[in-house]
Design a protein around this motif. Structure first.
Motif, PDB file in Angstrom:
ATOM      1  N   ALA A 177      85.442  22.991 122.228  1.00 43.72           N
ATOM      2  CA  ALA A 177      83.923  23.400 121.670  1.00 43.72           C
ATOM      3  C   ALA A 177      83.359  22.259 120.571  1.00 43.72           C
ATOM      4  CB  ALA A 177      83.913  24.607 122.305  1.00 43.72           C
ATOM      5  N   ALA A 178      83.921  22.784 119.793  1.00 45.51           N
ATOM      6  CA  ALA A 178      83.720  22.075 118.262  1.00 45.51           C
ATOM      7  C   ALA A 178      83.295  21.223 117.890  1.00 45.51           C
ATOM      8  CB  ALA A 178      84.813  22.566 116.912  1.00 45.51           C
ATOM      9  N   ILE A 179      83.961  20.370 118.804  1.00 43.20           N
ATOM     10  CA  ILE A 179      83.829  18.707 119.147  1.00 43.20           C
ATOM     11  C   ILE A 179      82.713  18.340 119.249  1.00 43.20           C
ATOM     12  CG2 ILE A 179      84.726  16.512 120.036  1.00 43.20           C
ATOM     13  CD1 ILE A 179      87.614  17.348 119.605  1.00 43.20           C
ATOM     14  N   ASN A 180      82.494  18.847 120.719  1.00 49.38           N
ATOM     15  CA  ASN A 180      81.318  19.029 121.345  1.00 49.38           C
ATOM     16  C   ASN A 180      79.946  19.572 120.481  1.00 49.38           C
ATOM     17  OD1 ASN A 180      82.018  17.920 123.516  1.00 49.38           O
ATOM     18  ND2 ASN A 180      82.399  19.773 124.909  1.00 49.38           N
ATOM     19  N   ASP A 181      80.074  20.579 119.318  1.00 49.96           N
ATOM     20  CA  ASP A 181      79.302  20.880 118.631  1.00 49.96           C
ATOM     21  C   ASP A 181      79.208  20.243 117.307  1.00 49.96           C
ATOM     22  OD1 ASP A 181      77.466  23.267 117.421  1.00 49.96           O
ATOM     23  OD2 ASP A 181      78.543  22.657 115.318  1.00 49.96           O
ATOM     24  N   ALA A 182      80.398  19.469 117.033  1.00 48.08           N
ATOM     25  CA  ALA A 182      79.753  18.888 115.826  1.00 48.08           C
ATOM     26  C   ALA A 182      79.218  16.839 116.317  1.00 48.08           C
ATOM     27  CB  ALA A 182      80.838  17.767 115.388  1.00 48.08           C
ATOM     28  N   LYS A 183      79.632  16.987 117.751  1.00 38.10           N
ATOM     29  CA  LYS A 183      78.835  15.917 118.059  1.00 38.10           C
ATOM     30  C   LYS A 183      77.096  16.084 117.857  1.00 38.10           C
ATOM     31  CE  LYS A 183      79.540  12.920 121.792  1.00 38.10           C
ATOM     32  NZ  LYS A 183      80.257  12.757 123.280  1.00 38.10           N
ATOM     33  N   VAL A 184      76.856  17.298 118.746  1.00 38.90           N
ATOM     34  CA  VAL A 184      75.096  17.024 118.508  1.00 38.90           C
ATOM     35  C   VAL A 184      75.048  17.683 117.452  1.00 38.90           C
ATOM     36  CG1 VAL A 184      73.763  18.937 119.220  1.00 38.90           C
ATOM     37  CG2 VAL A 184      75.640  18.523 120.759  1.00 38.90           C
ATOM     38  N   GLN A 185      75.425  17.892 116.446  1.00 38.38           N
ATOM     39  CA  GLN A 185      75.033  17.534 115.259  1.00 38.38           C
ATOM     40  C   GLN A 185      74.727  17.065 114.513  1.00 38.38           C
ATOM     41  OE1 GLN A 185      73.593  20.901 113.807  1.00 38.38           O
ATOM     42  NE2 GLN A 185      74.443  21.890 115.829  1.00 38.38           N
ATOM     43  N   LEU A 186      76.106  15.942 114.892  1.00 41.33           N
ATOM     44  CA  LEU A 186      76.087  14.427 114.594  1.00 41.33           C
ATOM     45  C   LEU A 186      74.580  13.055 115.277  1.00 41.33           C
ATOM     46  CD1 LEU A 186      77.135  11.603 113.274  1.00 41.33           C
ATOM     47  CD2 LEU A 186      79.275  11.969 114.887  1.00 41.33           C
ATOM     48  N   GLY A 187      74.355  13.540 115.852  1.00 41.08           N
ATOM     49  CA  GLY A 187      73.411  13.278 117.350  1.00 41.08           C
ATOM     50  C   GLY A 187      71.954  13.707 116.539  1.00 41.08           C
ATOM     51  N   TYR A 188      71.966  14.720 115.861  1.00 40.58           N
ATOM     52  CA  TYR A 188      70.523  15.030 114.823  1.00 40.58           C
ATOM     53  C   TYR A 188      69.779  14.104 114.107  1.00 40.58           C
ATOM     54  CZ  TYR A 188      70.515  19.054 118.054  1.00 40.58           C
ATOM     55  OH  TYR A 188      70.668  20.223 119.188  1.00 40.58           O
ATOM     56  N   THR A 189      71.144  13.543 113.414  1.00 41.48           N
ATOM     57  CA  THR A 189      70.953  12.222 112.632  1.00 41.48           C
ATOM     58  C   THR A 189      70.113  11.543 112.992  1.00 41.48           C
ATOM     59  OG1 THR A 189      73.185  11.405 113.046  1.00 41.48           O
ATOM     60  CG2 THR A 189      72.900  12.804 111.304  1.00 41.48           C
ATOM     61  N   LYS A 190      69.995  11.253 113.640  1.00 43.25           N
ATOM     62  CA  LYS A 190      69.025  10.000 114.308  1.00 43.25           C
ATOM     63  C   LYS A 190      67.923  10.923 115.496  1.00 43.25           C
ATOM     64  CE  LYS A 190      71.834   6.567 115.475  1.00 43.25           C
ATOM     65  NZ  LYS A 190      71.571   5.209 114.287  1.00 43.25           N
ATOM     66  N   VAL A 191      66.701  10.928 114.936  1.00 39.31           N
ATOM     67  CA  VAL A 191      65.174  11.784 115.310  1.00 39.31           C
ATOM     68  C   VAL A 191      64.833  10.584 116.379  1.00 39.31           C
ATOM     69  CG1 VAL A 191      63.172  12.818 114.507  1.00 39.31           C
ATOM     70  CG2 VAL A 191      64.851  12.786 113.271  1.00 39.31           C
ATOM     71  N   ILE A 192      64.799  11.613 117.421  1.00 41.09           N
ATOM     72  CA  ILE A 192      64.295  11.320 118.473  1.00 41.09           C
ATOM     73  C   ILE A 192      63.222  11.451 119.442  1.00 41.09           C
ATOM     74  CG2 ILE A 192      64.978  10.560 120.896  1.00 41.09           C
ATOM     75  CD1 ILE A 192      67.092   8.932 119.222  1.00 41.09           C
ATOM     76  N   ALA A 193      61.823  10.197 119.520  1.00 39.88           N
ATOM     77  CA  ALA A 193      60.397  10.556 120.374  1.00 39.88           C
ATOM     78  C   ALA A 193      60.897  11.733 121.283  1.00 39.88           C
ATOM     79  CB  ALA A 193      59.847   9.228 120.220  1.00 39.88           C
ATOM     80  N   PRO A 194      60.435  12.262 121.706  1.00 34.55           N
ATOM     81  CA  PRO A 194      60.473  13.202 122.495  1.00 34.55           C
ATOM     82  C   PRO A 194      59.691  13.088 124.124  1.00 34.55           C
ATOM     83  CG  PRO A 194      59.462  14.407 120.668  1.00 34.55           C
ATOM     84  CD  PRO A 194      59.767  13.376 120.430  1.00 34.55           C
ATOM     85  N   ILE A 195      58.699  12.082 123.375  1.00 36.64           N
ATOM     86  CA  ILE A 195      57.255  11.518 124.433  1.00 36.64           C
ATOM     87  C   ILE A 195      56.445  10.322 123.814  1.00 36.64           C
ATOM     88  CG2 ILE A 195      56.488  13.897 124.624  1.00 36.64           C
ATOM     89  CD1 ILE A 195      53.866  13.563 123.763  1.00 36.64           C
ATOM     90  N   SER A 196      56.176   9.783 124.874  1.00 36.90           N
ATOM     91  CA  SER A 196      55.553   8.650 124.853  1.00 36.90           C
ATOM     92  C   SER A 196      54.021   8.265 123.987  1.00 36.90           C
ATOM     93  CB  SER A 196      55.490   7.567 125.720  1.00 36.90           C
ATOM     94  OG  SER A 196      56.949   7.050 126.216  1.00 36.90           O
ATOM     95  N   GLY A 197      53.484   8.015 122.926  1.00 37.31           N
ATOM     96  CA  GLY A 197      52.696   8.484 122.298  1.00 37.31           C
ATOM     97  C   GLY A 197      52.381   7.301 121.048  1.00 37.31           C
ATOM     98  N   MET A 198      51.489   8.402 120.303  1.00 34.62           N
ATOM     99  CA  MET A 198      51.054   6.903 119.574  1.00 34.62           C
ATOM    100  C   MET A 198      50.916   7.896 117.768  1.00 34.62           C
ATOM    101  SD  MET A 198      46.311   6.165 118.408  1.00 34.62           S
ATOM    102  CE  MET A 198      46.977   4.737 119.749  1.00 34.62           C
ATOM    103  N   ALA A 199      51.885   7.647 117.068  1.00 39.18           N
ATOM    104  CA  ALA A 199      52.198   8.167 115.664  1.00 39.18           C
ATOM    105  C   ALA A 199      50.984   8.016 114.588  1.00 39.18           C
ATOM    106  CB  ALA A 199      53.799   6.537 115.383  1.00 39.18           C
ATOM    107  N   GLY A 200      51.239   9.548 114.094  1.00 39.75           N
ATOM    108  CA  GLY A 200      50.392   9.230 113.374  1.00 39.75           C
ATOM    109  C   GLY A 200      50.842   8.957 111.913  1.00 39.75           C
TER     110      GLY A 200
END
Length: 416
Positions: A177-200
């Motif tokens: 579980a600690a590995i999974n949590d660390a993996k999720v937190q590490l994934g947050y270092t890449k900010v992903i677009a939640p939708i397709s759209g025009m950037a402001g």
């Protein structure tokens, strides 16, 4: 002295009588204008007619006329998302350009991952350590089972060995579980677009320390896009009944002047479930594909929604309709004597840019004047020109005469 004045008065009277007699004996013959007046006096009002007025005449046409409701609407993005990081740290990179179209799942920004990578590695190492201890405990338990059958190990020791295995199994599960949590937190270092759209416009710059409250950029989904517009409450039943026919109601967005369609192919999606009591209106939402980015969030547009089609509507050119003190009217041709009469009409839906539907006052086969109305008054004799033929422009004298005649005619003449 009195006798002298009497003789003078008699002489003056004789001279006046003589002058009147001479004038009567030498009266000139009546000219053309006087002869025309005399003829008019003998032959009646019809004899004093001027030359026919040239006018362009067009017949009433029959068309299937679409019925539209119009309003002022506001363009609204289908979805709007403010992208913020889910962890804090040093912003290392932005992977988008302001105003760019981004797709769902695209990496927009990158945060320094080193500390979180270390946490992940520690969790993984701890799991491996605990997994080794679990393997040892399981081996000890397996060997002790055979000895316990021979009576060499007490039941209490066997329970201890079994509990040690269970303890290490739980520890390994916690490590996972600690590995999974660390993996999720590490994934947050890449900010992903939640939708397709025009950037402001971006809210941060690379090199800054960001937190979970920082705004990186706002994305607006514009394919498709919505337009919200109000209609008066008296149109509720018309819109609802039109929608219940099963076919989607067509909606178009026009420019600020209302003359040019800037986005078509829209359809009505939602009729709001309540009427605004303060304005007496209800809101509707239409959806447009917006393939050419003609609509932009926050933009004001004129909305035209088709709600019905009148079969066999009577249509005339818009320029035939004149506005008088008693309402709209047209000059209608009387074929029997080539004169015109002022015919009151009630107009309805506009047809294109140059025609209008008439709901009352005319019928199929009637002909109306479209050019040259400024020279006319009720009963004027006209020379009908074909559609496309335009009478000559009026002279200044004609304009003055028409204005004078209309002023003299007053309200009663216009009603005729």
């Amino acid at each position: 002295m009195s006798r002298f004045w009497k003789i003078a008065l008699i002489v003056v009277a004789v001279l006046v009588v003589a002058a009147v007699g001479v004038r009567l004996l030498h009266k000139p013959a009546a000219g053309p204008r006087a002869q025309a007046g005399a003829a008019a006096g003998k032959d009646g009002p019809g004899a004093k007619e001027a030359d026919p007025v040239p006018v362009t005449v067009e017949p009433v046409s029959v068309q299937n006329v679409p019925v539209y409701l119009t309003a002022l609407g506001t363009v609204q993005a289908l979805n709007t998302v403010t992208v913020s990081p889910q962890i804090g740290g040093l912003l290392m990179k932005l992977n988008f350009t302001e105003g760019q179209e981004v797709t769902k799942g695209q990496v927009l920004a990158e945060i320094d991952p080193r500390s979180l990578q270390a946490s992940y590695d520690q969790a993984a190492a701890r799991k491996r350590q605990d997994a080794a201890q679990l393997a040892t405990a399981r081996s000890n338990l397996a060997r002790s089972l055979d000895l316990a059958k021979q009576g060499y190990i007490s039941k209490q020791d066997m329970d201890t060995l079994q509990n040690t295995v269970s303890q290490y199994e739980a520890t390994v599960a916690a490590d996972e579980a600690a590995i999974n949590d660390a993996k999720v937190q590490l994934g947050y270092t890449k900010v992903i677009a939640p939708i397709s759209g025009m950037a402001g416009i971006r809210g941060v710059d690379p090199g800054n320390i960001v937190t979970t409250s920082s705004s990186i950029v706002t994305l607006t989904e514009v394919h498709p896009i919505n337009v919200i517009f109000p209609l008066p409450e008296q149109n509720v039943e018309l819109v609802r009944s039109s929608q219940q026919r099963g076919e989607p109601l067509e909606v178009a967005a026009l420019d600020s002047a209302g003359s040019k369609v800037i986005a078509g192919k829209g359809v009505l999606k939602v009729i709001n479930n309540q009427i605004d009591t303060s304005t007496g209106t209800f809101n509707l939402k239409a959806e447009f594909p917006n393939e050419e980015n003609a609509l932009f969030p926050g933009q004001f547009v004129n909305v035209r929604m088709k709600v019905n089609t009148v079969q066999g509507g009577l249509v005339i050119p818009s320029q035939a309709v004149q506005r008088g003190p008693d309402g709209d009217y047209v000059y209608q041709l009387q074929p029997s004597d080539s004169t015109v009469k002022m015919q009151p009409v009630t107009t309805g839906q506009e047809v294109g840019d140059s025609h209008v539907m008439v709901t009352q006052g005319l019928k199929t086969g009637d002909q109306v004047v479209t050019e040259g109305q400024f020279r006319l008054k009720p009963g004027s004799k006209v020379k009908a020109l074909k559609p496309g033929e335009v009478p000559a422009a009026p002279t200044e004298e004609e304009l003055k005469k028409v204005a004078k005649d209309k002023k003299a005619g007053g309200r009663g003449g216009r009603r005729g």
